[in-house]
Write a protein that holds these residues in place. Structure first.
Motif, PDB file in Angstrom:
ATOM      1  N   SER A 107       0.820  -1.207   0.000  1.00  0.00           N
ATOM      2  CA  SER A 107       0.000   0.000   0.000  1.00  0.00           C
ATOM      3  C   SER A 107       0.857   1.261   0.000  1.00  0.00           C
ATOM      4  O   SER A 107       0.374   2.328  -0.343  1.00  0.00           O
ATOM      5  N   ARG A 108       2.126   1.112   0.383  1.00  0.00           N
ATOM      6  CA  ARG A 108       3.003   2.287   0.419  1.00  0.00           C
ATOM      7  C   ARG A 108       3.854   2.379  -0.834  1.00  0.00           C
ATOM      8  O   ARG A 108       4.794   3.156  -0.884  1.00  0.00           O
ATOM      9  N   LYS A 109       3.567   1.562  -1.814  1.00  0.00           N
ATOM     10  CA  LYS A 109       4.373   1.573  -3.032  1.00  0.00           C
ATOM     11  C   LYS A 109       4.273   2.918  -3.735  1.00  0.00           C
ATOM     12  O   LYS A 109       3.218   3.475  -3.911  1.00  0.00           O
ATOM     13  N   ARG A 110       5.426   3.434  -4.124  1.00  0.00           N
ATOM     14  CA  ARG A 110       5.465   4.666  -4.898  1.00  0.00           C
ATOM     15  C   ARG A 110       6.089   4.336  -6.236  1.00  0.00           C
ATOM     16  O   ARG A 110       6.752   3.322  -6.401  1.00  0.00           O
ATOM     17  N   THR A 111       5.966   5.192  -7.165  1.00  0.00           N
ATOM     18  CA  THR A 111       6.653   5.037  -8.440  1.00  0.00           C
ATOM     19  C   THR A 111       7.363   6.333  -8.770  1.00  0.00           C
ATOM     20  O   THR A 111       6.937   7.406  -8.367  1.00  0.00           O
ATOM     21  N   ALA A 112       8.442   6.204  -9.508  1.00  0.00           N
ATOM     22  CA  ALA A 112       9.123   7.397  -9.981  1.00  0.00           C
ATOM     23  C   ALA A 112       8.197   8.132 -10.932  1.00  0.00           C
ATOM     24  O   ALA A 112       7.403   7.523 -11.637  1.00  0.00           O
ATOM     25  N   PRO A 113       8.252   9.455 -10.946  1.00  0.00           N
ATOM     26  CA  PRO A 113       7.367  10.199 -11.851  1.00  0.00           C
ATOM     27  C   PRO A 113       7.598   9.776 -13.296  1.00  0.00           C
ATOM     28  O   PRO A 113       8.733   9.527 -13.713  1.00  0.00           O
ATOM     29  N   ALA A 114       6.519   9.640 -14.038  1.00  0.00           N
ATOM     30  CA  ALA A 114       6.616   9.216 -15.435  1.00  0.00           C
ATOM     31  C   ALA A 114       7.339  10.291 -16.239  1.00  0.00           C
ATOM     32  O   ALA A 114       6.923  11.451 -16.268  1.00  0.00           O
ATOM     33  N   LEU A 115       8.410   9.905 -16.869  1.00  0.00           N
ATOM     34  CA  LEU A 115       9.197  10.825 -17.689  1.00  0.00           C
ATOM     35  C   LEU A 115       9.218  10.331 -19.119  1.00  0.00           C
ATOM     36  O   LEU A 115       9.324   9.127 -19.365  1.00  0.00           O
ATOM     37  N   PRO A 116       9.133  11.225 -20.090  1.00  0.00           N
ATOM     38  CA  PRO A 116       9.208  10.778 -21.485  1.00  0.00           C
ATOM     39  C   PRO A 116      10.590  10.216 -21.807  1.00  0.00           C
ATOM     40  O   PRO A 116      11.595  10.620 -21.214  1.00  0.00           O
ATOM     41  N   HIS A 134      21.375  18.041 -22.325  1.00  0.00           N
ATOM     42  CA  HIS A 134      20.116  17.750 -21.640  1.00  0.00           C
ATOM     43  C   HIS A 134      19.411  19.045 -21.224  1.00  0.00           C
ATOM     44  O   HIS A 134      18.180  19.138 -21.299  1.00  0.00           O
ATOM     45  N   GLU A 135      20.172  20.030 -20.789  1.00  0.00           N
ATOM     46  CA  GLU A 135      19.567  21.297 -20.396  1.00  0.00           C
ATOM     47  C   GLU A 135      18.843  21.941 -21.583  1.00  0.00           C
ATOM     48  O   GLU A 135      17.726  22.464 -21.446  1.00  0.00           O
ATOM     49  N   LYS A 136      19.459  21.881 -22.744  1.00  0.00           N
ATOM     50  CA  LYS A 136      18.860  22.477 -23.937  1.00  0.00           C
ATOM     51  C   LYS A 136      17.624  21.710 -24.390  1.00  0.00           C
ATOM     52  O   LYS A 136      16.619  22.306 -24.799  1.00  0.00           O
ATOM     53  N   GLN A 137      17.678  20.379 -24.277  1.00  0.00           N
ATOM     54  CA  GLN A 137      16.580  19.553 -24.760  1.00  0.00           C
ATOM     55  C   GLN A 137      15.397  19.521 -23.793  1.00  0.00           C
ATOM     56  O   GLN A 137      14.241  19.527 -24.215  1.00  0.00           O
ATOM     57  N   HIS A 138      15.675  19.480 -22.494  1.00  0.00           N
ATOM     58  CA  HIS A 138      14.606  19.313 -21.491  1.00  0.00           C
ATOM     59  C   HIS A 138      15.126  19.792 -20.140  1.00  0.00           C
ATOM     60  O   HIS A 138      15.418  18.972 -19.254  1.00  0.00           O
ATOM     61  N   ALA A 139      15.230  21.078 -19.975  1.00  0.00           N
ATOM     62  CA  ALA A 139      15.815  21.662 -18.760  1.00  0.00           C
ATOM     63  C   ALA A 139      15.057  21.271 -17.504  1.00  0.00           C
ATOM     64  O   ALA A 139      15.654  21.133 -16.425  1.00  0.00           O
ATOM     65  N   ASP A 140      13.738  21.072 -17.597  1.00  0.00           N
ATOM     66  CA  ASP A 140      12.937  20.783 -16.419  1.00  0.00           C
ATOM     67  C   ASP A 140      12.882  19.294 -16.076  1.00  0.00           C
ATOM     68  O   ASP A 140      12.253  18.913 -15.084  1.00  0.00           O
ATOM     69  N   ARG A 141      13.527  18.472 -16.853  1.00  0.00           N
ATOM     70  CA  ARG A 141      13.472  17.030 -16.606  1.00  0.00           C
ATOM     71  C   ARG A 141      14.151  16.711 -15.267  1.00  0.00           C
ATOM     72  O   ARG A 141      15.244  17.195 -14.981  1.00  0.00           O
ATOM     73  N   LEU A 142      13.509  15.867 -14.455  1.00  0.00           N
ATOM     74  CA  LEU A 142      14.082  15.463 -13.172  1.00  0.00           C
ATOM     75  C   LEU A 142      15.379  14.696 -13.398  1.00  0.00           C
ATOM     76  O   LEU A 142      15.415  13.720 -14.149  1.00  0.00           O
ATOM     77  N   LEU A 154      15.188  14.950   0.551  1.00  0.00           N
ATOM     78  CA  LEU A 154      15.872  16.153   1.023  1.00  0.00           C
ATOM     79  C   LEU A 154      16.003  17.211  -0.055  1.00  0.00           C
ATOM     80  O   LEU A 154      16.487  18.308   0.217  1.00  0.00           O
ATOM     81  N   GLY A 155      15.591  16.890  -1.267  1.00  0.00           N
ATOM     82  CA  GLY A 155      15.677  17.863  -2.347  1.00  0.00           C
ATOM     83  C   GLY A 155      15.812  17.185  -3.688  1.00  0.00           C
ATOM     84  O   GLY A 155      16.085  15.982  -3.781  1.00  0.00           O
ATOM     85  N   THR A 156      15.616  17.942  -4.743  1.00  0.00           N
ATOM     86  CA  THR A 156      15.723  17.424  -6.105  1.00  0.00           C
ATOM     87  C   THR A 156      16.502  18.405  -6.958  1.00  0.00           C
ATOM     88  O   THR A 156      16.659  19.579  -6.605  1.00  0.00           O
ATOM     89  N   LEU A 157      17.010  17.903  -8.091  1.00  0.00           N
ATOM     90  CA  LEU A 157      17.668  18.733  -9.087  1.00  0.00           C
ATOM     91  C   LEU A 157      17.201  18.322 -10.468  1.00  0.00           C
ATOM     92  O   LEU A 157      17.184  17.136 -10.808  1.00  0.00           O
ATOM     93  N   SER A 158      16.828  19.298 -11.262  1.00  0.00           N
ATOM     94  CA  SER A 158      16.576  19.069 -12.683  1.00  0.00           C
ATOM     95  C   SER A 158      17.876  19.325 -13.435  1.00  0.00           C
ATOM     96  O   SER A 158      18.856  19.844 -12.880  1.00  0.00           O
ATOM     97  N   GLY A 160      18.280  21.524 -15.776  1.00  0.00           N
ATOM     98  CA  GLY A 160      18.450  22.968 -15.828  1.00  0.00           C
ATOM     99  C   GLY A 160      18.890  23.537 -14.496  1.00  0.00           C
ATOM    100  O   GLY A 160      19.752  24.427 -14.430  1.00  0.00           O
ATOM    101  N   GLY A 161      18.318  23.023 -13.404  1.00  0.00           N
ATOM    102  CA  GLY A 161      18.703  23.511 -12.085  1.00  0.00           C
ATOM    103  C   GLY A 161      20.147  23.204 -11.760  1.00  0.00           C
ATOM    104  O   GLY A 161      20.867  24.045 -11.198  1.00  0.00           O
ATOM    105  N   LEU A 162      20.597  22.018 -12.109  1.00  0.00           N
ATOM    106  CA  LEU A 162      21.992  21.660 -11.872  1.00  0.00           C
ATOM    107  C   LEU A 162      22.930  22.562 -12.662  1.00  0.00           C
ATOM    108  O   LEU A 162      23.915  23.081 -12.121  1.00  0.00           O
ATOM    109  N   ALA A 163      22.623  22.763 -13.938  1.00  0.00           N
ATOM    110  CA  ALA A 163      23.498  23.585 -14.770  1.00  0.00           C
ATOM    111  C   ALA A 163      23.527  25.035 -14.291  1.00  0.00           C
ATOM    112  O   ALA A 163      24.597  25.664 -14.238  1.00  0.00           O
ATOM    113  N   THR A 164      22.367  25.570 -13.928  1.00  0.00           N
ATOM    114  CA  THR A 164      22.305  26.964 -13.484  1.00  0.00           C
ATOM    115  C   THR A 164      23.095  27.176 -12.196  1.00  0.00           C
ATOM    116  O   THR A 164      23.905  28.109 -12.081  1.00  0.00           O
TER     117      THR A 164
END
Length: 958
Positions: A107-116, A134-142, A154-158, A160-164
């Motif tokens: 019941s506590r199973k999670r899944t990674a967000p669906a990404l193209p 990757h930043e140019k193609q899909h900056a917001d991709r997790l 504790l946090g995430t990086l896309s 684009g966020g990593l590059a910036t």
């Protein structure tokens, strides 16, 4: 006081806290008695007792202790508080912050967000280019998610966020005077700051130098002191660490001449400006210097370029069929190559989301790794062998109820010796939770080849070799043990060389060994380092020509590499490399211990899946109380240097530790004495023991020398026989008037040569070869193939050769006298004419013999087949008989001219008839023939895909 209200705590609450403290002490006391059964009576346990220094509880012991506390109190301790705990009282305070344990389940199973699905930056030549693609193609991709445990993030990086953020850090570095090529050290725990800082250094054109952080912040100063050797060798101009480390700037500047500053990511990001960054880096420029953990005595920093890292990432990804649809869950430390390159940078390149947790979180609560894989439906993960053992030994079924690991496609076991028993137990236990046996993948690699060197075929369950112990230990031959053998050596196959990489096994003289012969493992490939930073002596020792020395011993069998042991004395403790000379120096400084009378070594611990650290220290002290105090100080000294206490300390009388004549510690001999229970047992017998060990060493050297002499004599004899055979055959070919007579003579000469060389030759299916109108297609392993085929093929076979041989002064006339057809390699019109000539020969009744691989390499494996021979067969309506040659690669391997003893076999399989002349029919004919050869040759598949047509259109011979 109550934390929630700020009011004084009630008497009941105070009583509860006191009761909890007493219960914690009771749990710790019981655990220490189990852990140190012989010495527990001398260990006093109080709230102020330090967990490691006073109680001798290392990181693995801390895991078990945490589980016991949680089980008794039915709570879930905060991982950070547990890992930071210094004393027993700290554990009590961690208990106050605990939350009630919750039942896990589906019941506590999670899944990674669906990404193209996205492609990889195949054109990128540097890591920065890969990130920016990757930043140019899909900056917001997790890109990555940092986990506190299996549920809390504790946090995430896309991308684009990593590059910036990385560019902001880079600007701050440039503002601080960091220049391209400068080295910047990273001493950070698993945190978002690490990822940002790493790429910030690359954006600034500098070179990251990761070093492992202290286990606890209170140890920061003494830890950094131990890292001064690495910082000095690297010539680091700046150290990026936690904010608490900035106060060490003055101390470190005094210790490391090149160090200008100690900084933290938060300050650098807040103070950065729009500073212009250096231009793109050269692919051959250094992208990372990877130091071996604890290598402060004689630092060895492996220099890896962008090209090295990308080549390794691509090769590993090809082997494991990695892609953006994968999900990687990792607890591996980021200062280690498997966590840094294999997990993080691999995910970054392929666009696969990474879920990373701290190693301390795993050690504190190992089930968090398994449940994170369950929650995020991981397809990939990795761990050293000891991590699998922790999950086996420290987790009860109640921790695993509802666990589902069926999503895993590959979970690598590497970075330290892989245990066959661990693989079996892990597969059996966690198979009940959906883990496929084929997902367990023993792998092999080392920092000198970035990280990975050998992976097993995807989807193959672990392969375990049962080897005769006596044959391996005395003769260096990995003979398969009999089924009745009560004590075989079990060695795990660590896979086959990654694409575009090679492995060879050599003897002490540097000559390559054949199948199942143990020797030193050497490697080469595009991932291999150019050497160690500022260490020319070690770099020279690393290279043997264009091959690199792994420092490991191994053998090859069926294309797989089997690691038998380490050449060096490095102790691998819970995935961390410990250097015995550093431990010995620290222990020798303890008052009462004889200088030069200390030996430290590792001993495999089957229970934990890693190595125990054993220290033998000579002392003349006999007072029991003084010896107990000395033992405690030895444990403390070991903890200071190694980061964890010794598992066993033996205080031995003087002259117990064996040495060489020059005074060097003989750790191997000391280990043998310890395991035999003979350390200090009888000082008068020690000279006899040393004499026995020395005689054993002399005997080994004599056997090795004898074997070497035999091999040299055999090689000389082999070439003499071959020279005589070639001369005799050439005369016969030139003087005999008929083609059939010439081939008859050649056949007799070749058979005689093989017999005199002592090369056993077995054949099967030769009677299937018709007298005319057919084609034989063989796998190609060695120049020796031609002589073998000449010895066994009937009639007058037309063995197709390259046209360059037609113009050879000696070979050309002889081959023409044998009716050998030649093909042109470069001129397209000429090659079409050659194809017509081959078709005419076939229609005239000649049996054509071809090598569809076109050439051979030294690496075991069947490469892709060219289509030219199959076009000829289809056009002429010829059936093709697949031919399988085995053993010639071991006798005379490509790129070497030193022959070895070995048996050879040739098998002719059933004919495959063409079913048409169109392109599709040609492809089906090729695939059917190749499948028949691949299934019988005993070597891995190195190229099942179609090869592009060669320039001459019919490359069928060498």
């Amino acid at each position: 006081m109550s934390k929630e209200t700020g009011q004084p705590a009630s008497p009941a609450a105070v009583d509860g806290q006191a009761s909890n403290a007493r219960d914690v002490i009771a749990i710790v006391t019981e655990f220490v008695r189990e852990l140190h059964s012989q010495g527990a009576h001398s260990i006093e346990i109080a709230p102020s007792s330090r967990i490691e220094r006073d109680l001798g509880i290392d990181s693995l012991g801390r895991t078990e202790l945490t589980l016991r506390i949680e089980r008794v109190f039915q709570v879930r301790l905060p991982a950070g508080a547990v890992s930071e705990a210094e004393t027993v009282a700290d554990l009590g305070r961690a208990l106050e912050q605990a939350r009630p344990a919750k039942r896990r389940g589906a019941s506590r199973k999670r899944t990674a967000p669906a990404l193209p699905t996205v492609s990889a930056p195949t054109a990128a030549s540097t890591l920065v280019e890969a990130l920016e693609w990757h930043e140019k193609q899909h900056a917001d991709r997790l890109h990555l998610t940092l986990l506190e445990d299996e549920t809390a993030t504790l946090g995430t990086l896309s991308y684009g966020g990593l590059a910036t953020r990385a560019r902001r850090v880079a600007a701050a570095l440039v503002l601080r005077g960091v220049m391209p090529g400068d080295r910047v050290a990273l001493m950070l725990p698993t945190s978002l700051d690490f990822f940002v800082a790493f790429f910030g250094i690359l954006y600034a054109g500098a070179v990251p130098v990761p070093i492992y952080p202290p286990t606890r912040l209170s140890q920061l100063e003494e830890h950094v002191r131990r890292q001064a050797g690495i910082l000095g060798n690297a010539g680091a101009c700046l150290l990026i660490t936690m904010p608490e480390g900035r106060r060490l700037a003055g101390l470190l500047k005094a210790m490391v001449e090149t160090l200008k500053a100690v900084d933290c990511v938060a300050d650098m990001e807040s103070a950065s400006s729009e500073k212009e960054l250096p231009g793109p880096a050269d692919p051959g420029a250094a992208a990372l210097i990877q130091y071996t953990s604890g290598s402060t005595g004689d630092p060895k920093g492996v220099v890896l370029s962008h090209a090295n890292l990308l080549a390794n990432i691509r090769a590993m990804g090809e082997a494991m069929q990695a892609g953006s649809d994968d999900v990687f869950v990792s607890w591996l430390p980021l200062y280690h190559d498997m966590g840094l390159i294999g997990a993080w940078l691999g995910c970054l390149y392929y666009g696969a989301p990474l879920y990373a947790m701290s190693p301390l979180s795993f050690l504190t609560r190992p089930e968090s790794w398994l449940w994170a894989m369950h929650n995020y439906r991981a397809t990939l993960s990795a761990s050293p062998n000891f991590g699998f053992e922790i999950c086996l030994n420290k987790l009860s079924d109640s921790h695993l109820e509802g666990l589902d690991l069926s999503s895993l496609r590959m979970i690598a076991n590497g970075a330290e010796p892989v245990s066959a028993a661990t693989l079996r137990r892990f597969s059996e236990r966690f198979g009940r939770f959906g883990l496929s046996a084929s997902a367990l993948a023993p792998v092999y690699g080392l920092a000198e080849t970035s990280v990975g060197l050998a992976f097993p075929p995807l989807g193959r369950p672990p392969l375990i070799d049962r080897v005769d112990r006596q044959a391996l230990s005395t003769r260096g031959i990995a003979e398969v043990a009999n089924a009745e053998d009560p004590a075989p050596v079990e060695i795990v196959a660590c896979g086959q060389p990654l694409p575009r990489h090679e492995i060879r096994i050599v003897d002490d003289a540097g000559r390559e060994l054949g199948e199942r012969r143990e020797g030193k493992l050497e490697f080469r490939g595009p991932s291999a380092t150019a050497g160690y930073f500022r260490n020319e002596e070690q770099t020279r020792a690393l290279f043997h020509g264009d091959w690199l020395d792994s420092g490991d011993r191994a053998y090859m069998a069926g294309g797989d590499v089997f690691i038998t042991g380490r050449v060096k004395d490095i102790i691998i403790r819970a995935g961390r490399h410990l250097y015995p000379q550093e431990i010995e120096a620290a222990v020798a400084a303890v008052p009462g211990v004889r200088k030069g009378g200390v030996a430290a070594f590792g001993q495999t611990d089957n229970a934990s899946g890693t190595e125990r650290v054993v220290v033998i220290a000579e002392t003349a002290e006999t007072n029991p109380d003084a010896r107990a105090s000395m033992q405690e100080r030895v444990i403390a000294a070991t903890t200071d240097v190694a980061g964890s206490p010794a598992d066993e300390v033996v205080l031995a009388p003087p002259r117990s530790v064996p040495k060489t004549s020059s005074g060097k510690i003989r750790r191997g001999a000391a280990k043998a004495l310890y395991e035999d229970g003979r350390i200090g047992s009888d000082s008068r017998a020690l000279p006899l023991q040393l004499s026995s060990l020395m005689m054993l060493g002399i005997g080994t050297q004599m056997r090795r020398l004898t074997r070497l002499l035999k091999e040299l004599l055999y090689a000389a004899w082999w070439w003499a026989v071959l020279g005589l055979a070639l001369s005799t055959g050439a005369v016969a070919v030139l003087v005999l008037p008929r083609l059939s007579w010439r081939w008859h003579a050649v056949r007799r000469v070749c058979r005689a040569a093989l017999a005199v060389m002592g090369v056993p030759l077995a054949t099967s299916g030769v009677d299937r070869v018709p007298k005319e109108g057919a084609m034989l297609a063989f796998n190609h392993s060695s120049y020796f193939d031609a002589l073998v085929l000449a010895a066994i093929l009937p009639g007058e076979p037309a063995i197709v050769a390259k046209r360059e041989l037609a113009g050879h002064l000696l070979a050309g006339p002889l081959l023409r006298r044998l009716g050998i057809p030649f093909v042109e390699r470069h001129d397209v019109s000429g090659s079409l004419e050659d194809a017509g000539t081959l078709t005419s020969l076939a229609r005239e009744g000649r049996v054509l013999v071809v090598f569809p691989e076109g050439t051979f390499s030294r690496r075991p494996g069947l490469t892709g087949f060219y289509l030219g021979a199959f076009k000829v067969a289809a056009a002429a309506g010829l059936s093709i008989l697949p031919g399988i040659i085995r053993g010639t690669r071991s006798v005379l391997r490509g790129e070497q001219w030193f022959p070895r003893h070995g048996a050879i076999s040739v098998e002719i399989a059933d004919a495959v008839a063409p079913k048409g002349t169109d392109f599709e029919a040609v492809l089906k004919l090729r695939d059917a023939v190749r499948d028949a050869i691949l299934s019988r040759c005993g070597e891995p598949d190195l190229g099942g895909l179609a090869k592009p047509e060669p320039p001459h259109g019919v490359q069928v011979g060498q």
